[in-house]
Write a protein that holds these residues in place. Structure first.
Motif, PDB file in Angstrom:
ATOM      1  N   LYS A 119     -11.202   4.205  20.703  1.00 39.73           N
ATOM      2  CA  LYS A 119     -11.114   2.780  20.382  1.00 39.73           C
ATOM      3  C   LYS A 119      -9.872   2.138  20.953  1.00 39.73           C
ATOM      4  CE  LYS A 119     -12.020  -0.140  16.311  1.00 39.73           C
ATOM      5  NZ  LYS A 119     -10.842  -1.032  16.267  1.00 39.73           N
ATOM      6  N   GLU A 120      -8.704   2.768  20.754  1.00 44.48           N
ATOM      7  CA  GLU A 120      -7.438   2.158  21.204  1.00 44.48           C
ATOM      8  C   GLU A 120      -7.364   2.060  22.729  1.00 44.48           C
ATOM      9  OE1 GLU A 120      -4.791   3.652  17.341  1.00 44.48           O
ATOM     10  OE2 GLU A 120      -4.085   4.053  19.390  1.00 44.48           O
ATOM     11  N   LEU A 121      -7.971   2.996  23.429  1.00 44.88           N
ATOM     12  CA  LEU A 121      -7.939   2.943  24.902  1.00 44.88           C
ATOM     13  C   LEU A 121      -8.867   1.852  25.433  1.00 44.88           C
ATOM     14  CD1 LEU A 121      -7.813   6.741  25.864  1.00 44.88           C
ATOM     15  CD2 LEU A 121      -5.915   5.116  25.709  1.00 44.88           C
ATOM     16  N   VAL A 122     -10.041   1.725  24.826  1.00 41.19           N
ATOM     17  CA  VAL A 122     -10.957   0.658  25.254  1.00 41.19           C
ATOM     18  C   VAL A 122     -10.314  -0.697  24.966  1.00 41.19           C
ATOM     19  CG1 VAL A 122     -13.233  -0.402  24.866  1.00 41.19           C
ATOM     20  CG2 VAL A 122     -13.008   2.100  24.972  1.00 41.19           C
ATOM     21  N   ILE A 179     -19.317  14.614  14.274  1.00 45.04           N
ATOM     22  CA  ILE A 179     -18.332  14.430  15.356  1.00 45.04           C
ATOM     23  C   ILE A 179     -17.604  13.097  15.169  1.00 45.04           C
ATOM     24  CG2 ILE A 179     -18.027  14.087  17.845  1.00 45.04           C
ATOM     25  CD1 ILE A 179     -20.446  15.945  18.285  1.00 45.04           C
ATOM     26  N   ILE A 180     -16.285  13.145  15.179  1.00 40.69           N
ATOM     27  CA  ILE A 180     -15.460  11.929  15.171  1.00 40.69           C
ATOM     28  C   ILE A 180     -14.576  11.978  16.410  1.00 40.69           C
ATOM     29  CG2 ILE A 180     -13.591  10.683  13.952  1.00 40.69           C
ATOM     30  CD1 ILE A 180     -16.238  10.440  12.557  1.00 40.69           C
ATOM     31  N   THR A 181     -14.585  10.921  17.215  1.00 43.01           N
ATOM     32  CA  THR A 181     -13.781  10.931  18.433  1.00 43.01           C
ATOM     33  C   THR A 181     -12.354  10.486  18.092  1.00 43.01           C
ATOM     34  OG1 THR A 181     -13.784  10.304  20.784  1.00 43.01           O
ATOM     35  CG2 THR A 181     -14.267   8.547  19.201  1.00 43.01           C
ATOM     36  N   PRO A 182     -11.324  11.074  18.714  1.00 48.24           N
ATOM     37  CA  PRO A 182      -9.938  10.666  18.438  1.00 48.24           C
ATOM     38  C   PRO A 182      -9.761   9.167  18.701  1.00 48.24           C
ATOM     39  CG  PRO A 182      -9.975  12.733  19.675  1.00 48.24           C
ATOM     40  CD  PRO A 182     -11.394  12.236  19.624  1.00 48.24           C
ATOM     41  N   LYS A 183      -8.949   8.493  17.895  1.00 49.57           N
ATOM     42  CA  LYS A 183      -8.831   7.028  18.051  1.00 49.57           C
ATOM     43  C   LYS A 183      -8.060   6.671  19.305  1.00 49.57           C
ATOM     44  CE  LYS A 183      -4.910   6.204  14.802  1.00 49.57           C
ATOM     45  NZ  LYS A 183      -4.234   7.446  15.102  1.00 49.57           N
ATOM     46  N   THR A 184      -7.338   7.642  19.872  1.00 49.95           N
ATOM     47  CA  THR A 184      -6.738   7.418  21.185  1.00 49.95           C
ATOM     48  C   THR A 184      -6.799   8.729  21.957  1.00 49.95           C
ATOM     49  OG1 THR A 184      -4.828   6.488  22.355  1.00 49.95           O
ATOM     50  CG2 THR A 184      -4.357   7.979  20.527  1.00 49.95           C
ATOM     51  N   GLY A 185      -6.234   8.731  23.168  1.00 53.04           N
ATOM     52  CA  GLY A 185      -6.308   9.949  23.977  1.00 53.04           C
ATOM     53  C   GLY A 185      -5.441   9.786  25.212  1.00 53.04           C
ATOM     54  N   SER A 186      -5.425  10.797  26.041  1.00 50.12           N
ATOM     55  CA  SER A 186      -4.595  10.749  27.253  1.00 50.12           C
ATOM     56  C   SER A 186      -5.398  11.184  28.483  1.00 50.12           C
ATOM     57  CB  SER A 186      -3.369  11.671  27.076  1.00 50.12           C
ATOM     58  OG  SER A 186      -3.818  12.991  26.791  1.00 50.12           O
ATOM     59  N   ILE A 187      -6.701  10.902  28.445  1.00 51.06           N
ATOM     60  CA  ILE A 187      -7.567  11.188  29.602  1.00 51.06           C
ATOM     61  C   ILE A 187      -8.224   9.880  30.031  1.00 51.06           C
ATOM     62  CG2 ILE A 187      -9.689  12.347  30.349  1.00 51.06           C
ATOM     63  CD1 ILE A 187      -9.058  14.571  28.307  1.00 51.06           C
ATOM     64  N   TYR A 188      -8.171   9.610  31.334  1.00 52.47           N
ATOM     65  CA  TYR A 188      -8.930   8.449  31.832  1.00 52.47           C
ATOM     66  C   TYR A 188      -9.842   8.905  32.962  1.00 52.47           C
ATOM     67  CZ  TYR A 188      -5.678   7.945  35.858  1.00 52.47           C
ATOM     68  OH  TYR A 188      -4.932   8.145  37.011  1.00 52.47           O
ATOM     69  N   SER A 189     -11.082   8.402  32.906  1.00 58.41           N
ATOM     70  CA  SER A 189     -12.118   8.817  33.863  1.00 58.41           C
ATOM     71  C   SER A 189     -12.620   7.593  34.611  1.00 58.41           C
ATOM     72  CB  SER A 189     -13.306   9.459  33.110  1.00 58.41           C
ATOM     73  OG  SER A 189     -12.838  10.504  32.256  1.00 58.41           O
ATOM     74  N   ILE A 190     -12.289   7.500  35.889  1.00 58.49           N
ATOM     75  CA  ILE A 190     -12.732   6.379  36.723  1.00 58.49           C
ATOM     76  C   ILE A 190     -12.696   6.850  38.178  1.00 58.49           C
ATOM     77  CG2 ILE A 190     -10.393   5.414  36.980  1.00 58.49           C
ATOM     78  CD1 ILE A 190     -11.669   2.601  36.826  1.00 58.49           C
ATOM     79  N   ASN A 191     -13.587   6.337  39.004  1.00 53.87           N
ATOM     80  CA  ASN A 191     -13.584   6.723  40.414  1.00 53.87           C
ATOM     81  C   ASN A 191     -12.578   5.858  41.165  1.00 53.87           C
ATOM     82  OD1 ASN A 191     -13.972   7.181  43.108  1.00 53.87           O
ATOM     83  ND2 ASN A 191     -16.215   7.222  42.981  1.00 53.87           N
ATOM     84  N   GLU A 192     -11.388   6.367  41.352  1.00 52.90           N
ATOM     85  CA  GLU A 192     -10.322   5.582  41.990  1.00 52.90           C
ATOM     86  C   GLU A 192     -10.559   5.384  43.478  1.00 52.90           C
ATOM     87  OE1 GLU A 192      -6.817   7.389  39.265  1.00 52.90           O
ATOM     88  OE2 GLU A 192      -6.275   5.695  40.562  1.00 52.90           O
ATOM     89  N   GLY A 193     -11.610   5.991  43.992  1.00 53.43           N
ATOM     90  CA  GLY A 193     -11.995   5.729  45.386  1.00 53.43           C
ATOM     91  C   GLY A 193     -12.408   4.272  45.569  1.00 53.43           C
TER      92      GLY A 193
END
Ligand code: P6P
Length: 353
Positions: free
Chosen positions: A319-322, A203-217
């Motif tokens: 990586k690029e998102l972090v 498994i190799i994770t994409p170096k970037t992406g368009s999903i963000y997961s955070i509890n905006e509450g």
């Protein structure tokens, strides 16, 4: 007709894969392989009980709280028992840190060379509503001599010392994903055969992406840097995906690309997730898959743990998102560092006596 088409191969089982990978370690004596098989066995048993939880009286709250002050679900307790029993009976593990137990658990296997940190069932509040949940584990070699109980030093090692790490996701299919430091491989459980089969090699994770997961509450208490990063995700028209089950959010982002963030908040001032059995194992996996994990400023796996249930802010994924999130945090820190010192409060003139 090609007779092979009559009986297509079923693929590589987890056991066979572990044995083959053991050959990559010439001095391997098989204990780590056995330990991984013990975890897989417990996962199969827990999987069966999760699948039946709606039918037998093991769903719902257990009626007590764990060391974290969280209400334990019955399946939290059951999963904890199953994994501890499998590790104790397997003989390879001397000591266990579990989310469900305040103190280190001594297995009695004082000749065991390994220590395990485990979250037996993460996201268990989602069980009753049939949302995917998971088990997360880390494996370390003990640093104290064999022949006696494991020590705090054995358990409180930085994530860079992990010899293996993995998770099980009990979802639409049940998968076990793990690394021993030579890449990441995923196995899907075939219920009818009672076996995990290799389904996601290397498994190799994409170096970037368009999903963000955070509890905006909790956004009211995000730091300016975190708030700026979330706004950046919105400006980029990313998709917000947050299931409230770390393993499910992490697994999706690992395969599709994205970032999961649990920052410091007003309610969880050091973040909610635990370093030893949630952050470090997933950090090991994501780095092996080409991604990144930090607390916003420091590599997760380099954090020196002080206590077994230590929490830390968690930024993990592509990586690029972090790195983008870290850049917003760094800008905020710079701004704070260069903020002019508040004017000293003028002292009231003291009337001459
Ligand atoms: P919140 C589940 O309790 C968990 O540890 C993770 O699985 C999940 O991502 C997170 O907490 C959810 O926490 O505060 O957003 O409900």
């Amino acid at each position: 007709m090609d007779h092979n088409k009559l009986a297509l191969p079923v693929g590589t089982t987890l056991d066979r894969f572990i044995m083959r990978k053991q050959e990559d370690f010439p001095y391997a004596t098989g204990e780590l392989s056995q330990l991984l098989r013990d975890i897989a066995l417990a996962a199969k048993i827990v999987n069966r009980e999760i699948n039946r939880s709606g039918l037998i009286d093991i769903a719902g709250a257990y009626g007590s709280q764990n060391v974290q002050g969280e209400d334990q679900q019955k399946l939290d307790v059951i999963a904890n028992i199953r994994f501890i029993r499998a590790l104790r009976n397997g003989g390879e593990v001397c000591t266990i840190i579990s989310e469900e137990d305040d103190e280190m658990i001594q297995t009695g296997n004082n000749q065991g060379k390994y220590v395990v940190a485990i979250d037996p069932l993460d996201g268990s509040s989602n069980i009753d509503v049939n949302v995917s949940i998971g088990t997360i584990f880390s494996i370390y070699r003990r640093v104290s001599p064999t022949g006696r109980e494991g020590t705090a030093a054995d358990c409180l090692q930085p994530g860079t010392h992990q010899v293996a790490a993995g998770y099980v996701i009990y979802g639409s299919s049940t998968m076990l994903v793990y690394t021993t430091g030579n890449g990441v491989n995923g196995f899907t459980y075939e219920h009818s055969l009672g076996e995990f089969f290799l389904s996601h090699p290397d498994i190799i994770t994409p170096k970037t992406g368009s999903i963000y997961s955070i509890n905006e509450g909790s956004s009211d208490s995000f730091s300016p840097g975190v708030a700026a990063f979330v706004q950046h995700c919105k400006d980029q028209q990313f998709s917000a995906r947050y299931i409230g089950s770390l393993v499910a959010d992490f697994h999706r982002n690992l395969l599709k690309g994205g970032i999961y963030v649990y920052p410091a908040t007003a309610k969880n001032k050091s973040g909610k997730l635990r370093l030893m059995y949630e952050c470090n194992p997933l950090a090991f996996i994501v780095e092996q898959a080409g991604g990144k994990s930090s607390n916003g400023t420091r590599r997760t796996m380099e954090i020196e743990p002080k206590i077994p249930h230590e929490r830390c802010p968690f930024f993990i994924g592509s990586k690029e998102l972090v790195e983008k999130a870290e850049s917003f945090i760094a800008k905020d820190t710079e701004a704070c560092d260069h903020k002019p010192a508040p004017e000293p409060t003028p002292k009231k003139a003291v009337a001459a006596k």
